[in-house]
Motif scaffolding. Sequence first.
Motif, PDB file in Angstrom:
ATOM      1  N   PRO A 166     -12.491  11.831  10.016  1.00 47.01           N
ATOM      2  CA  PRO A 166     -11.670  11.713   8.606  1.00 47.01           C
ATOM      3  C   PRO A 166     -10.656  10.535   8.937  1.00 47.01           C
ATOM      4  CG  PRO A 166     -11.177  13.466  10.297  1.00 47.01           C
ATOM      5  CD  PRO A 166     -12.349  12.806  10.795  1.00 47.01           C
ATOM      6  N   SER A 167     -10.355   9.399   8.028  1.00 44.55           N
ATOM      7  CA  SER A 167      -9.687   8.544   7.994  1.00 44.55           C
ATOM      8  C   SER A 167      -9.251   7.988   6.847  1.00 44.55           C
ATOM      9  CB  SER A 167     -10.480   7.254   8.785  1.00 44.55           C
ATOM     10  OG  SER A 167     -11.068   7.614  10.076  1.00 44.55           O
ATOM     11  N   GLU A 168      -8.265   6.777   6.598  1.00 43.34           N
ATOM     12  CA  GLU A 168      -8.000   6.295   5.436  1.00 43.34           C
ATOM     13  C   GLU A 168      -7.425   4.906   5.704  1.00 43.34           C
ATOM     14  OE1 GLU A 168      -3.971   6.961   3.837  1.00 43.34           O
ATOM     15  OE2 GLU A 168      -3.811   8.636   5.557  1.00 43.34           O
ATOM     16  N   GLU A 169      -7.594   4.192   4.661  1.00 42.60           N
ATOM     17  CA  GLU A 169      -7.430   2.722   4.845  1.00 42.60           C
ATOM     18  C   GLU A 169      -5.847   2.738   4.052  1.00 42.60           C
ATOM     19  OE1 GLU A 169      -8.862  -1.886   3.924  1.00 42.60           O
ATOM     20  OE2 GLU A 169      -9.875  -0.086   2.990  1.00 42.60           O
ATOM     21  N   LEU A 170      -4.867   2.547   4.717  1.00 43.06           N
ATOM     22  CA  LEU A 170      -3.591   2.625   4.311  1.00 43.06           C
ATOM     23  C   LEU A 170      -2.923   1.281   3.903  1.00 43.06           C
ATOM     24  CD1 LEU A 170      -0.726   4.201   4.059  1.00 43.06           C
ATOM     25  CD2 LEU A 170      -0.511   3.569   6.446  1.00 43.06           C
ATOM     26  N   SER A 171      -2.451   1.177   2.447  1.00 48.76           N
ATOM     27  CA  SER A 171      -1.487  -0.028   2.243  1.00 48.76           C
ATOM     28  C   SER A 171      -0.335   0.213   2.615  1.00 48.76           C
ATOM     29  CB  SER A 171      -1.595  -0.121   0.677  1.00 48.76           C
ATOM     30  OG  SER A 171      -2.973  -0.139   0.139  1.00 48.76           O
ATOM     31  N   LEU A 172       0.310  -0.950   3.416  1.00 45.62           N
ATOM     32  CA  LEU A 172       1.597  -0.978   3.960  1.00 45.62           C
ATOM     33  C   LEU A 172       2.127  -2.399   3.879  1.00 45.62           C
ATOM     34  CD1 LEU A 172       1.375  -0.539   7.834  1.00 45.62           C
ATOM     35  CD2 LEU A 172      -0.717  -1.306   6.305  1.00 45.62           C
ATOM     36  N   HIS A 173       3.288  -2.495   4.239  1.00 45.58           N
ATOM     37  CA  HIS A 173       3.927  -3.874   4.081  1.00 45.58           C
ATOM     38  C   HIS A 173       4.102  -4.654   5.509  1.00 45.58           C
ATOM     39  CE1 HIS A 173       6.531  -3.734   0.373  1.00 45.58           C
ATOM     40  NE2 HIS A 173       5.312  -3.648  -0.051  1.00 45.58           N
ATOM     41  N   ASN A 174       3.551  -5.727   5.639  1.00 45.66           N
ATOM     42  CA  ASN A 174       3.785  -6.687   6.770  1.00 45.66           C
ATOM     43  C   ASN A 174       5.289  -7.021   6.702  1.00 45.66           C
ATOM     44  OD1 ASN A 174       4.124  -8.914   5.010  1.00 45.66           O
ATOM     45  ND2 ASN A 174       2.135  -9.891   5.344  1.00 45.66           N
ATOM     46  N   ALA A 175       5.358  -7.921   7.822  1.00 46.77           N
ATOM     47  CA  ALA A 175       6.798  -8.538   8.015  1.00 46.77           C
ATOM     48  C   ALA A 175       7.529  -9.232   6.916  1.00 46.77           C
ATOM     49  CB  ALA A 175       6.973  -9.165   9.599  1.00 46.77           C
ATOM     50  N   LYS A 176       6.772  -9.881   6.097  1.00 49.85           N
ATOM     51  CA  LYS A 176       7.107 -10.850   4.880  1.00 49.85           C
ATOM     52  C   LYS A 176       7.350  -9.759   3.863  1.00 49.85           C
ATOM     53  CE  LYS A 176       4.939 -14.876   6.644  1.00 49.85           C
ATOM     54  NZ  LYS A 176       3.959 -15.890   6.285  1.00 49.85           N
ATOM     55  N   GLY A 177       6.755  -8.436   3.792  1.00 46.49           N
ATOM     56  CA  GLY A 177       6.982  -7.647   2.690  1.00 46.49           C
ATOM     57  C   GLY A 177       5.786  -7.778   1.676  1.00 46.49           C
ATOM     58  N   GLN A 178       4.545  -8.159   2.377  1.00 43.49           N
ATOM     59  CA  GLN A 178       3.495  -8.263   1.631  1.00 43.49           C
ATOM     60  C   GLN A 178       2.646  -7.070   1.971  1.00 43.49           C
ATOM     61  OE1 GLN A 178       2.412 -12.058   3.245  1.00 43.49           O
ATOM     62  NE2 GLN A 178       2.711 -13.167   1.452  1.00 43.49           N
ATOM     63  N   ASN A 179       1.717  -6.588   1.146  1.00 40.69           N
ATOM     64  CA  ASN A 179       1.032  -5.497   1.249  1.00 40.69           C
ATOM     65  C   ASN A 179      -0.515  -6.062   2.086  1.00 40.69           C
ATOM     66  OD1 ASN A 179       1.890  -3.202  -0.396  1.00 40.69           O
ATOM     67  ND2 ASN A 179       1.752  -4.669  -2.157  1.00 40.69           N
ATOM     68  N   VAL A 180      -0.333  -5.374   3.071  1.00 41.83           N
ATOM     69  CA  VAL A 180      -1.996  -5.420   4.074  1.00 41.83           C
ATOM     70  C   VAL A 180      -2.167  -3.968   4.406  1.00 41.83           C
ATOM     71  CG1 VAL A 180      -0.824  -7.499   5.154  1.00 41.83           C
ATOM     72  CG2 VAL A 180      -0.385  -5.085   6.100  1.00 41.83           C
ATOM     73  N   HIS A 181      -3.638  -3.983   4.959  1.00 43.40           N
ATOM     74  CA  HIS A 181      -4.130  -2.867   5.010  1.00 43.40           C
ATOM     75  C   HIS A 181      -4.211  -2.375   6.670  1.00 43.40           C
ATOM     76  CE1 HIS A 181      -6.188  -2.910   0.784  1.00 43.40           C
ATOM     77  NE2 HIS A 181      -5.118  -2.840   0.734  1.00 43.40           N
ATOM     78  N   ALA A 182      -4.264  -1.158   7.072  1.00 46.04           N
ATOM     79  CA  ALA A 182      -4.455  -0.599   8.182  1.00 46.04           C
ATOM     80  C   ALA A 182      -5.428   0.552   8.172  1.00 46.04           C
ATOM     81  CB  ALA A 182      -3.178  -0.192   8.934  1.00 46.04           C
ATOM     82  N   ASP A 207       5.333   2.718   1.686  1.00 40.78           N
ATOM     83  CA  ASP A 207       6.064   3.705   2.329  1.00 40.78           C
ATOM     84  C   ASP A 207       6.319   3.274   3.620  1.00 40.78           C
ATOM     85  OD1 ASP A 207       6.204   6.694   0.504  1.00 40.78           O
ATOM     86  OD2 ASP A 207       4.484   5.248  -0.403  1.00 40.78           O
ATOM     87  N   PHE A 208       5.323   2.628   4.290  1.00 39.40           N
ATOM     88  CA  PHE A 208       5.252   2.166   5.714  1.00 39.40           C
ATOM     89  C   PHE A 208       5.289   0.685   5.804  1.00 39.40           C
ATOM     90  CE2 PHE A 208       3.137   6.414   5.341  1.00 39.40           C
ATOM     91  CZ  PHE A 208       4.143   7.004   6.208  1.00 39.40           C
ATOM     92  N   THR A 209       5.705   0.291   6.963  1.00 44.90           N
ATOM     93  CA  THR A 209       5.564  -1.278   7.423  1.00 44.90           C
ATOM     94  C   THR A 209       4.651  -1.247   8.693  1.00 44.90           C
ATOM     95  OG1 THR A 209       7.317  -1.373   8.750  1.00 44.90           O
ATOM     96  CG2 THR A 209       7.969  -1.675   6.586  1.00 44.90           C
ATOM     97  N   THR A 210       4.394  -2.415   9.017  1.00 40.98           N
ATOM     98  CA  THR A 210       3.524  -2.368  10.206  1.00 40.98           C
ATOM     99  C   THR A 210       4.287  -2.092  11.543  1.00 40.98           C
ATOM    100  OG1 THR A 210       4.173  -4.808  10.117  1.00 40.98           O
ATOM    101  CG2 THR A 210       2.078  -4.281   9.269  1.00 40.98           C
ATOM    102  N   SER A 211       5.515  -2.183  11.269  1.00 44.18           N
ATOM    103  CA  SER A 211       6.487  -1.672  12.468  1.00 44.18           C
ATOM    104  C   SER A 211       6.534  -0.109  12.400  1.00 44.18           C
ATOM    105  CB  SER A 211       7.628  -2.370  12.362  1.00 44.18           C
ATOM    106  OG  SER A 211       8.572  -2.162  11.381  1.00 44.18           O
ATOM    107  N   THR A 212       6.995   0.604  11.290  1.00 41.28           N
ATOM    108  CA  THR A 212       7.120   2.035  11.112  1.00 41.28           C
ATOM    109  C   THR A 212       6.206   3.113  11.079  1.00 41.28           C
ATOM    110  OG1 THR A 212       7.301   1.906   8.643  1.00 41.28           O
ATOM    111  CG2 THR A 212       9.278   1.208   9.762  1.00 41.28           C
ATOM    112  N   VAL A 213       5.035   2.426  10.674  1.00 40.11           N
ATOM    113  CA  VAL A 213       3.860   3.353  10.582  1.00 40.11           C
ATOM    114  C   VAL A 213       3.577   4.120  11.833  1.00 40.11           C
ATOM    115  CG1 VAL A 213       2.054   1.331  11.283  1.00 40.11           C
ATOM    116  CG2 VAL A 213       1.347   3.369   9.981  1.00 40.11           C
ATOM    117  N   HIS A 214       3.984   3.542  12.913  1.00 36.58           N
ATOM    118  CA  HIS A 214       3.277   4.276  14.313  1.00 36.58           C
ATOM    119  C   HIS A 214       4.121   5.476  14.660  1.00 36.58           C
ATOM    120  CE1 HIS A 214       0.817   0.518  14.893  1.00 36.58           C
ATOM    121  NE2 HIS A 214       1.876   0.000  14.685  1.00 36.58           N
TER     122      HIS A 214
END
Length: 315
Positions: A166-182, A207-214
């Motif tokens: 069970p998983s998901e592809e999460l939309s979140l912000h990179n350091a530049k405030g752009q939308n990327v996927h994890a 809701d999350f960034t590449t630094s806060t998601v963890h």
Amino acid sequence: QNKKKRNSLTHKFGLNIDNPWWEEIIELPTDGFTGEHKIEVHFAYLCNGELKSCVTHNYPQSKIHFLKTNISKHTYPRKNKVQYGDLHYHTNLTDDMVEFGASIPASARVSAAIGLDFFCTTDHSYDLDDMEGSWTETDPHLKKWNDSRIQIKQENEINENVLIIPSEELSLHNAKGQNVHALILNNPTFMPGAGDGGEKPFDFSADFTTSTVHEELEDTALCIAAHPYNHIPRLQRGLFKRGTWGRKDVTEKNLAGLQILNGVDDGDFRRGLKAWKTLLLIGIKKYIYAGNDAHGNFNIFRQIKTPFVSLREAH
């Protein structure tokens, strides 16, 4: 071997189909033949009293009307406890104005047929929290998410051939405030992200960034950068504020790695491979991953090229 042989099989359903998702898997007898084969599927059906027909699909812009399959004499090599799986795959829980996939039970059955040991249901976060039958309304009770986790658990209990993660592809912000996927694998709780889902015009928030998601991930989960170096079309950059993973994003300590192969060996993959080697040379060690990122692409890759006008497609 040089003679072409044509076989046909007729199947009558005789059904009144009035629900959004319906499926039937028909197994074709191989009769001992192997190699590459073309398959054409001819449908005849009534819609509002009008007789309609199509070959394989009903995309008017498509030029490909057959499927290709290879029936091999051999199974995958399985020495040294090798396992095969797809880390990036979309079921019909990904259901919006342009994307869809196959159901979880059908995905499990077909995955086992092609020799996979597991696959991850990396459906979009902005689809998993939708009200049933809508891609714009958010469900505060998360019925779609909760029902899907129950279904995955039930399918794993009855299916001994393939494991569903069970998983998901999460939309979140990179350091530049752009939308990327994890790719968020095996996290027990839902993680919201709708910044590039197009559900609310000009709302690109995350809701999350590449630094806060963890900070929100549980011990059972992995976070992988999804197609971090893929080229973003100009239309997607403008309409959805999509971007790529940068150096600051991929060097986050708890990021499990980079999914640099996304369905095809192309320029995006080679760019990702080069970036990964650069990280290694400066002492930053990350795993690399691959996935198909299939969105209902049964045998044929399709993507909207020009809305309402043309498709981008390939075998």
